[in-house]
Design a protein around this motif. Structure first.
Motif, PDB file in Angstrom:
ATOM      1  N   TRP A  75       0.831  -1.211   0.000  1.00 19.62           N
ATOM      2  CA  TRP A  75       0.000   0.000   0.000  1.00 19.62           C
ATOM      3  C   TRP A  75       0.866   1.261   0.000  1.00 19.62           C
ATOM      4  O   TRP A  75       0.479   2.274  -0.592  1.00 19.62           O
ATOM      5  CB  TRP A  75      -0.972  -0.009   1.189  1.00 19.62           C
ATOM      6  CG  TRP A  75      -0.321  -0.045   2.542  1.00 19.62           C
ATOM      7  CD1 TRP A  75       0.071  -1.154   3.239  1.00 19.62           C
ATOM      8  CD2 TRP A  75       0.012   1.071   3.352  1.00 19.62           C
ATOM      9  NE1 TRP A  75       0.630  -0.794   4.438  1.00 19.62           N
ATOM     10  CE2 TRP A  75       0.599   0.565   4.535  1.00 19.62           C
ATOM     11  CE3 TRP A  75      -0.137   2.457   3.210  1.00 19.62           C
ATOM     12  CZ2 TRP A  75       1.053   1.392   5.565  1.00 19.62           C
ATOM     13  CZ3 TRP A  75       0.314   3.278   4.232  1.00 19.62           C
ATOM     14  CH2 TRP A  75       0.895   2.752   5.392  1.00 19.62           C
ATOM     15  N   GLN A  76       2.022   1.218   0.639  1.00 21.54           N
ATOM     16  CA  GLN A  76       2.898   2.395   0.646  1.00 21.54           C
ATOM     17  C   GLN A  76       3.488   2.649  -0.736  1.00 21.54           C
ATOM     18  O   GLN A  76       3.731   3.794  -1.101  1.00 21.54           O
ATOM     19  CB  GLN A  76       4.011   2.243   1.687  1.00 21.54           C
ATOM     20  CG  GLN A  76       3.525   2.424   3.099  1.00 21.54           C
ATOM     21  CD  GLN A  76       4.659   2.554   4.096  1.00 21.54           C
ATOM     22  OE1 GLN A  76       5.833   2.362   3.794  1.00 21.54           O
ATOM     23  NE2 GLN A  76       4.297   2.878   5.314  1.00 21.54           N
ATOM     24  N   GLN A  77       3.697   1.593  -1.504  1.00 23.34           N
ATOM     25  CA  GLN A  77       4.174   1.764  -2.876  1.00 23.34           C
ATOM     26  C   GLN A  77       3.106   2.462  -3.706  1.00 23.34           C
ATOM     27  O   GLN A  77       3.403   3.374  -4.476  1.00 23.34           O
ATOM     28  CB  GLN A  77       4.534   0.415  -3.490  1.00 23.34           C
ATOM     29  CG  GLN A  77       5.141   0.529  -4.880  1.00 23.34           C
ATOM     30  CD  GLN A  77       5.732  -0.785  -5.352  1.00 23.34           C
ATOM     31  OE1 GLN A  77       6.328  -1.530  -4.583  1.00 23.34           O
ATOM     32  NE2 GLN A  77       5.546  -1.074  -6.630  1.00 23.34           N
ATOM     33  N   TYR A  78       1.854   2.055  -3.523  1.00 23.78           N
ATOM     34  CA  TYR A  78       0.755   2.689  -4.250  1.00 23.78           C
ATOM     35  C   TYR A  78       0.574   4.145  -3.825  1.00 23.78           C
ATOM     36  O   TYR A  78       0.357   5.013  -4.664  1.00 23.78           O
ATOM     37  CB  TYR A  78      -0.564   1.943  -4.015  1.00 23.78           C
ATOM     38  CG  TYR A  78      -0.592   0.530  -4.542  1.00 23.78           C
ATOM     39  CD1 TYR A  78      -0.160   0.212  -5.828  1.00 23.78           C
ATOM     40  CD2 TYR A  78      -1.085  -0.501  -3.746  1.00 23.78           C
ATOM     41  CE1 TYR A  78      -0.208  -1.080  -6.301  1.00 23.78           C
ATOM     42  CE2 TYR A  78      -1.142  -1.806  -4.218  1.00 23.78           C
ATOM     43  CZ  TYR A  78      -0.696  -2.086  -5.492  1.00 23.78           C
ATOM     44  OH  TYR A  78      -0.754  -3.372  -5.974  1.00 23.78           O
ATOM     45  N   SER A  80       2.767   6.236  -1.969  1.00 22.58           N
ATOM     46  CA  SER A  80       3.916   7.142  -1.888  1.00 22.58           C
ATOM     47  C   SER A  80       5.073   6.785  -2.804  1.00 22.58           C
ATOM     48  O   SER A  80       6.079   7.490  -2.809  1.00 22.58           O
ATOM     49  CB  SER A  80       4.441   7.168  -0.445  1.00 22.58           C
ATOM     50  OG  SER A  80       3.414   7.475   0.451  1.00 22.58           O
ATOM     51  N   GLY A  81       4.969   5.686  -3.524  1.00 23.48           N
ATOM     52  CA  GLY A  81       6.044   5.289  -4.427  1.00 23.48           C
ATOM     53  C   GLY A  81       7.221   4.616  -3.724  1.00 23.48           C
ATOM     54  O   GLY A  81       8.257   4.376  -4.338  1.00 23.48           O
ATOM     55  N   ILE A  82       7.079   4.303  -2.446  1.00 24.51           N
ATOM     56  CA  ILE A  82       8.133   3.609  -1.699  1.00 24.51           C
ATOM     57  C   ILE A  82       8.167   2.162  -2.175  1.00 24.51           C
ATOM     58  O   ILE A  82       7.122   1.506  -2.200  1.00 24.51           O
ATOM     59  CB  ILE A  82       7.855   3.656  -0.184  1.00 24.51           C
ATOM     60  CG1 ILE A  82       7.804   5.091   0.313  1.00 24.51           C
ATOM     61  CG2 ILE A  82       8.892   2.836   0.589  1.00 24.51           C
ATOM     62  CD1 ILE A  82       7.249   5.239   1.724  1.00 24.51           C
ATOM     63  N   PRO A  83       9.336   1.646  -2.563  1.00 27.84           N
ATOM     64  CA  PRO A  83       9.395   0.240  -2.976  1.00 27.84           C
ATOM     65  C   PRO A  83       8.798  -0.656  -1.876  1.00 27.84           C
ATOM     66  O   PRO A  83       9.148  -0.520  -0.700  1.00 27.84           O
ATOM     67  CB  PRO A  83      10.885  -0.032  -3.162  1.00 27.84           C
ATOM     68  CG  PRO A  83      11.464   1.315  -3.463  1.00 27.84           C
ATOM     69  CD  PRO A  83      10.657   2.290  -2.645  1.00 27.84           C
ATOM     70  N   HIS A  84       7.899  -1.546  -2.268  1.00 29.37           N
ATOM     71  CA  HIS A  84       7.159  -2.303  -1.251  1.00 29.37           C
ATOM     72  C   HIS A  84       8.032  -3.237  -0.442  1.00 29.37           C
ATOM     73  O   HIS A  84       7.713  -3.540   0.697  1.00 29.37           O
ATOM     74  CB  HIS A  84       5.951  -3.029  -1.861  1.00 29.37           C
ATOM     75  CG  HIS A  84       6.258  -4.282  -2.590  1.00 29.37           C
ATOM     76  ND1 HIS A  84       6.564  -4.303  -3.922  1.00 29.37           N
ATOM     77  CD2 HIS A  84       6.290  -5.561  -2.160  1.00 29.37           C
ATOM     78  CE1 HIS A  84       6.772  -5.545  -4.297  1.00 29.37           C
ATOM     79  NE2 HIS A  84       6.620  -6.340  -3.248  1.00 29.37           N
ATOM     80  N   ASN A  85       9.149  -3.675  -0.990  1.00 34.26           N
ATOM     81  CA  ASN A  85      10.041  -4.528  -0.201  1.00 34.26           C
ATOM     82  C   ASN A  85      10.653  -3.747   0.963  1.00 34.26           C
ATOM     83  O   ASN A  85      10.753  -4.254   2.079  1.00 34.26           O
ATOM     84  CB  ASN A  85      11.111  -5.181  -1.075  1.00 34.26           C
ATOM     85  CG  ASN A  85      11.895  -4.195  -1.910  1.00 34.26           C
ATOM     86  OD1 ASN A  85      11.305  -3.333  -2.578  1.00 34.26           O
ATOM     87  ND2 ASN A  85      13.192  -4.315  -1.918  1.00 34.26           N
ATOM     88  N   ASP A  86      11.028  -2.489   0.716  1.00 32.94           N
ATOM     89  CA  ASP A  86      11.569  -1.648   1.785  1.00 32.94           C
ATOM     90  C   ASP A  86      10.485  -1.295   2.801  1.00 32.94           C
ATOM     91  O   ASP A  86      10.706  -1.365   4.017  1.00 32.94           O
ATOM     92  CB  ASP A  86      12.168  -0.364   1.205  1.00 32.94           C
ATOM     93  CG  ASP A  86      13.399  -0.612   0.354  1.00 32.94           C
ATOM     94  OD1 ASP A  86      14.094  -1.630   0.576  1.00 32.94           O
ATOM     95  OD2 ASP A  86      13.671   0.200  -0.555  1.00 32.94           O
ATOM     96  N   ALA A  87       9.313  -0.925   2.300  1.00 28.97           N
ATOM     97  CA  ALA A  87       8.204  -0.574   3.196  1.00 28.97           C
ATOM     98  C   ALA A  87       7.801  -1.780   4.046  1.00 28.97           C
ATOM     99  O   ALA A  87       7.592  -1.650   5.260  1.00 28.97           O
ATOM    100  CB  ALA A  87       7.007  -0.079   2.381  1.00 28.97           C
TER     101      ALA A  87
END
Length: 161
Positions: A75-78, A80-87
């Motif tokens: 959801w953070q990738q969607y 804020s564009g944060i790579p979901h693996n990092d989030a």
């Protein structure tokens, strides 16, 4: 609930369920693979089978914890564009602590989560999570396969067993 049952502590963790709900909401109209509990459990079960067959000597709850949490930050990738693996790795720390994992286990699990999107030899768990994540996808039966941006070498055109 048994406080030694760390996997069910994750499953019933408020933050875990909040993040699952956010993934579900943001993927409501997604025609590609979803990042939900079904996917997480598919990855966990495949990883455990591979670990058992290859005698990798990884604890079952470590495998399940990594699998349950590997996409929890999609959801953070969607948003804020944060790579979901990092989030996902970052969000997993609080959930793992609340589920009685120790610092060494948390590092092992979050490193595997951080590396689950690329083929790597960082750790046995990282390699296992990467492989299981790819094997869990049912590309051979997907209606959106032609629109998918995955390279053909990552797609499952056959059942692997």
């Amino acid at each position: 609930m048994n406080t030694n049952d760390r996997i069910n502590l994750i499953l019933h963790n408020d933050k875990f369920n909040e993040y699952l709900s956010k993934n579900k909401s943001l993927e409501k109209y997604r025609k590609f693979c979803h990042h939900n509990l079904n996917h997480f459990l598919d990855v966990a079960r495949i990883a455990y089978i591979i670990s058992f067959e290859e005698k990798l000597n990884l604890k079952k709850d470590i495998i399940y914890a990594a699998a349950l949490l590997h996409d929890i930050g999609k959801w953070q990738q969607y948003e804020s564009g944060i790579p979901h693996n990092d989030a996902s790795a970052k969000l997993a720390v609080e959930i793992l602590k609340a589920s009685n994992f120790d610092e060494a286990e948390i590092i092992l699990i979050t490193d595997a989560i951080k590396n689950h999107r690329k083929k790597t030899e960082v750790s046995t768990l990282s390699s296992l999570l990467y492989k299981s994540d790819k094997l869990s996808r049912k590309c051979f039966n997907c209606k959106a396969i032609k629109e998918c941006n995955w390279n053909d070498d990552k797609k499952n055109f056959n059942i692997t067993y």
